[in-house]
Design a protein around this motif. Structure first.
Motif, PDB file in Angstrom:
ATOM      1  N   ALA A  38      48.702  50.439  13.586  1.00 46.36           N
ATOM      2  CA  ALA A  38      47.353  50.576  14.149  1.00 46.36           C
ATOM      3  C   ALA A  38      47.168  51.969  14.756  1.00 46.36           C
ATOM      4  CB  ALA A  38      47.101  49.489  15.191  1.00 46.36           C
ATOM      5  N   ARG A  39      48.202  52.476  15.428  1.00 42.97           N
ATOM      6  CA  ARG A  39      48.122  53.840  15.990  1.00 42.97           C
ATOM      7  C   ARG A  39      48.039  54.873  14.866  1.00 42.97           C
ATOM      8  NH1 ARG A  39      52.051  51.557  19.275  1.00 42.97           N
ATOM      9  NH2 ARG A  39      53.724  52.676  18.199  1.00 42.97           N
ATOM     10  N   PHE A  40      48.843  54.666  13.827  1.00 38.47           N
ATOM     11  CA  PHE A  40      48.813  55.555  12.666  1.00 38.47           C
ATOM     12  C   PHE A  40      47.416  55.561  12.043  1.00 38.47           C
ATOM     13  CE2 PHE A  40      49.058  56.248   8.116  1.00 38.47           C
ATOM     14  CZ  PHE A  40      49.791  57.409   8.026  1.00 38.47           C
ATOM     15  N   ALA A  41      46.852  54.384  11.855  1.00 37.68           N
ATOM     16  CA  ALA A  41      45.524  54.261  11.242  1.00 37.68           C
ATOM     17  C   ALA A  41      44.461  54.924  12.114  1.00 37.68           C
ATOM     18  CB  ALA A  41      45.185  52.789  11.015  1.00 37.68           C
ATOM     19  N   GLU A  42      44.581  54.744  13.415  1.00 35.94           N
ATOM     20  CA  GLU A  42      43.606  55.357  14.329  1.00 35.94           C
ATOM     21  C   GLU A  42      43.666  56.885  14.248  1.00 35.94           C
ATOM     22  OE1 GLU A  42      42.446  55.419  19.084  1.00 35.94           O
ATOM     23  OE2 GLU A  42      43.901  53.948  18.354  1.00 35.94           O
ATOM     24  N   ALA A  43      44.866  57.422  14.067  1.00 38.20           N
ATOM     25  CA  ALA A  43      45.032  58.873  14.011  1.00 38.20           C
ATOM     26  C   ALA A  43      44.730  59.464  12.638  1.00 38.20           C
ATOM     27  CB  ALA A  43      46.464  59.246  14.413  1.00 38.20           C
ATOM     28  N   ASN A  44      44.888  58.674  11.579  1.00 40.93           N
ATOM     29  CA  ASN A  44      44.792  59.227  10.229  1.00 40.93           C
ATOM     30  C   ASN A  44      43.706  58.602   9.359  1.00 40.93           C
ATOM     31  OD1 ASN A  44      47.303  61.070  10.008  1.00 40.93           O
ATOM     32  ND2 ASN A  44      48.078  59.205  10.945  1.00 40.93           N
ATOM     33  N   ILE A  45      43.668  57.292   9.293  1.00 41.03           N
ATOM     34  CA  ILE A  45      42.775  56.616   8.356  1.00 41.03           C
ATOM     35  C   ILE A  45      41.353  56.524   8.887  1.00 41.03           C
ATOM     36  CG2 ILE A  45      42.420  54.553   6.951  1.00 41.03           C
ATOM     37  CD1 ILE A  45      45.067  56.234   6.383  1.00 41.03           C
ATOM     38  N   GLU A  46      41.205  56.156  10.142  1.00 38.89           N
ATOM     39  CA  GLU A  46      39.854  56.050  10.701  1.00 38.89           C
ATOM     40  C   GLU A  46      39.099  57.374  10.673  1.00 38.89           C
ATOM     41  OE1 GLU A  46      39.950  53.838  14.393  1.00 38.89           O
ATOM     42  OE2 GLU A  46      41.182  52.286  13.450  1.00 38.89           O
ATOM     43  N   PRO A  47      39.739  58.512  10.982  1.00 44.91           N
ATOM     44  CA  PRO A  47      39.034  59.792  10.823  1.00 44.91           C
ATOM     45  C   PRO A  47      38.645  60.077   9.367  1.00 44.91           C
ATOM     46  CG  PRO A  47      40.903  60.076  12.287  1.00 44.91           C
ATOM     47  CD  PRO A  47      41.026  58.700  11.678  1.00 44.91           C
ATOM     48  N   ALA A  48      39.478  59.639   8.410  1.00 42.49           N
ATOM     49  CA  ALA A  48      39.145  59.831   6.995  1.00 42.49           C
ATOM     50  C   ALA A  48      37.926  58.990   6.613  1.00 42.49           C
ATOM     51  CB  ALA A  48      40.340  59.461   6.114  1.00 42.49           C
ATOM     52  N   ILE A  49      37.873  57.765   7.118  1.00 45.51           N
ATOM     53  CA  ILE A  49      36.718  56.903   6.855  1.00 45.51           C
ATOM     54  C   ILE A  49      35.458  57.524   7.446  1.00 45.51           C
ATOM     55  CG2 ILE A  49      35.683  54.649   7.377  1.00 45.51           C
ATOM     56  CD1 ILE A  49      38.574  53.477   7.157  1.00 45.51           C
ATOM     57  N   ALA A  50      35.580  58.082   8.639  1.00 49.38           N
ATOM     58  CA  ALA A  50      34.432  58.753   9.270  1.00 49.38           C
ATOM     59  C   ALA A  50      34.007  59.980   8.449  1.00 49.38           C
ATOM     60  CB  ALA A  50      34.777  59.151  10.701  1.00 49.38           C
ATOM     61  N   ALA A  51      34.969  60.709   7.908  1.00 51.05           N
ATOM     62  CA  ALA A  51      34.652  61.873   7.076  1.00 51.05           C
ATOM     63  C   ALA A  51      33.920  61.439   5.805  1.00 51.05           C
ATOM     64  CB  ALA A  51      35.929  62.638   6.719  1.00 51.05           C
ATOM     65  N   GLU A  52      34.358  60.328   5.210  1.00 56.54           N
ATOM     66  CA  GLU A  52      33.670  59.803   4.028  1.00 56.54           C
ATOM     67  C   GLU A  52      32.215  59.467   4.351  1.00 56.54           C
ATOM     68  OE1 GLU A  52      36.867  57.347   1.384  1.00 56.54           O
ATOM     69  OE2 GLU A  52      36.288  56.475   3.306  1.00 56.54           O
ATOM     70  N   ARG A  53      32.020  58.826   5.491  1.00 53.02           N
ATOM     71  CA  ARG A  53      30.651  58.465   5.899  1.00 53.02           C
ATOM     72  C   ARG A  53      29.789  59.711   6.102  1.00 53.02           C
ATOM     73  NH1 ARG A  53      32.981  54.193   9.806  1.00 53.02           N
ATOM     74  NH2 ARG A  53      33.105  52.404   8.421  1.00 53.02           N
ATOM     75  N   ARG A  54      30.355  60.715   6.773  1.00 51.30           N
ATOM     76  CA  ARG A  54      29.594  61.954   6.985  1.00 51.30           C
ATOM     77  C   ARG A  54      29.247  62.612   5.655  1.00 51.30           C
ATOM     78  NH1 ARG A  54      33.523  62.516  10.930  1.00 51.30           N
ATOM     79  NH2 ARG A  54      34.608  64.144   9.750  1.00 51.30           N
ATOM     80  N   ALA A  55      30.214  62.623   4.723  1.00 54.74           N
ATOM     81  CA  ALA A  55      29.955  63.218   3.406  1.00 54.74           C
ATOM     82  C   ALA A  55      28.848  62.452   2.694  1.00 54.74           C
ATOM     83  CB  ALA A  55      31.232  63.225   2.565  1.00 54.74           C
ATOM     84  N   LEU A  56      28.903  61.136   2.747  1.00 50.98           N
ATOM     85  CA  LEU A  56      27.872  60.329   2.093  1.00 50.98           C
ATOM     86  C   LEU A  56      26.515  60.522   2.763  1.00 50.98           C
ATOM     87  CD1 LEU A  56      27.410  58.301  -0.189  1.00 50.98           C
ATOM     88  CD2 LEU A  56      27.792  56.485   1.476  1.00 50.98           C
ATOM     89  N   LEU A  57      26.521  60.574   4.083  1.00 49.62           N
ATOM     90  CA  LEU A  57      25.258  60.762   4.808  1.00 49.62           C
ATOM     91  C   LEU A  57      24.666  62.152   4.613  1.00 49.62           C
ATOM     92  CD1 LEU A  57      26.030  58.799   8.086  1.00 49.62           C
ATOM     93  CD2 LEU A  57      24.427  58.157   6.259  1.00 49.62           C
ATOM     94  N   SER A  58      25.455  63.091   4.073  1.00 50.37           N
ATOM     95  CA  SER A  58      24.906  64.422   3.793  1.00 50.37           C
ATOM     96  C   SER A  58      23.978  64.378   2.579  1.00 50.37           C
ATOM     97  CB  SER A  58      26.035  65.435   3.567  1.00 50.37           C
ATOM     98  OG  SER A  58      26.662  65.240   2.317  1.00 50.37           O
TER      99      SER A  58
END
Length: 152
Positions: free
Chosen positions: A99-119
Motif C-alpha cells: 500500500a505504501r509502494f502504491a501510494e508512492a508510485n502507482i497512485e501518482p501514475a494514475i493521477a498523471a493518466e487522469r491529467r493527460a486525459l483531461l488535457s
C-alpha cells in the motif's frame, strides 16, 4: 503504401510508443509490466482482488501473471490468500508495504493518466474511447478469423 496501410502502421506505432511509456515507468518502479498492472488493478480495487479478475483484466497468460505475483510476493508487496469460503480460488491482497509502494508510485501514475486525459477536450475523450473500443473489437474479429477462433 496506401492510406489505410499508413494509418494501420501509425496506430501500431502509437500503441508501441504508449506501451514503451508504461514499460519504462514500470521499470523505474522496479516492476515488470505485468507486475505494474497487477498493482494498478489492486489499487483500483482497494487492495484486494480475486486472481480470476486479475488474469482476465489484462490479457496476460496465467504463467506471466503467476510470475508477476511471485515477484510481488517476494518483494512483500502482495500476499495471496484463499477467497472467503473457498479452498480453491485465491485472491491477491496488497500488504502494508504494498500500500505504501502504491501510494508512492502507482497512485501518482494514475493521477498523471487522469491529467493527460483531461488535457483533451471532453468530446475528444469520448471519441477516443469509443473509437478504440470499436477498433479493438474489429481487430479481435479479424484475427479470430485468421486463427480459426470464434468471433466475439
Amino acid at each position: 503504401m496506401g492510406a489505410a496501410a499508413h494509418t494501420v502502421k501509425e496506430i501500431d506505432q502509437l500503441y508501441s510508443a504508449t506501451d514503451k511509456v508504461y514499460g519504462q515507468f514500470a521499470s523505474s518502479c522496479g516492476l515488470s509490466n505485468c507486475a505494474y498492472w497487477m498493482i494498478y488493478d489492486l489499487v483500483s480495487a482497494d487492495g484486494d482482488l480475486p486472481l480470476t479478475e486479475l488474469s482476465a483484466a489484462w490479457g496476460y497468460s496465467k504463467q506471466t501473471i503467476n510470475s508477476a505475483l511471485k515477484s510481488l510476493e517476494s518483494q512483500e508487496l502482495v500476499t495471496l490468500a484463499f477467497c472467503e469460503g473457498s479452498r480453491r480460488n485465491k485472491r491477491a491482497v496488497l500488504t502494508a508495504k504494498g500500500a505504501r509502494f502504491a501510494e508512492a508510485n502507482i497512485e501518482p501514475a494514475i493521477a498523471a493518466e487522469r491529467r493527460a486525459l483531461l488535457s483533451l477536450d471532453p468530446g475528444d475523450r469520448a471519441d477516443l474511447v469509443r473509437t478504440l473500443r470499436r477498433y479493438t473489437a474489429a481487430l479481435e474479429r479479424e484475427f479470430s478469423k485468421m486463427t480459426g477462433g470464434e468471433e466475439s
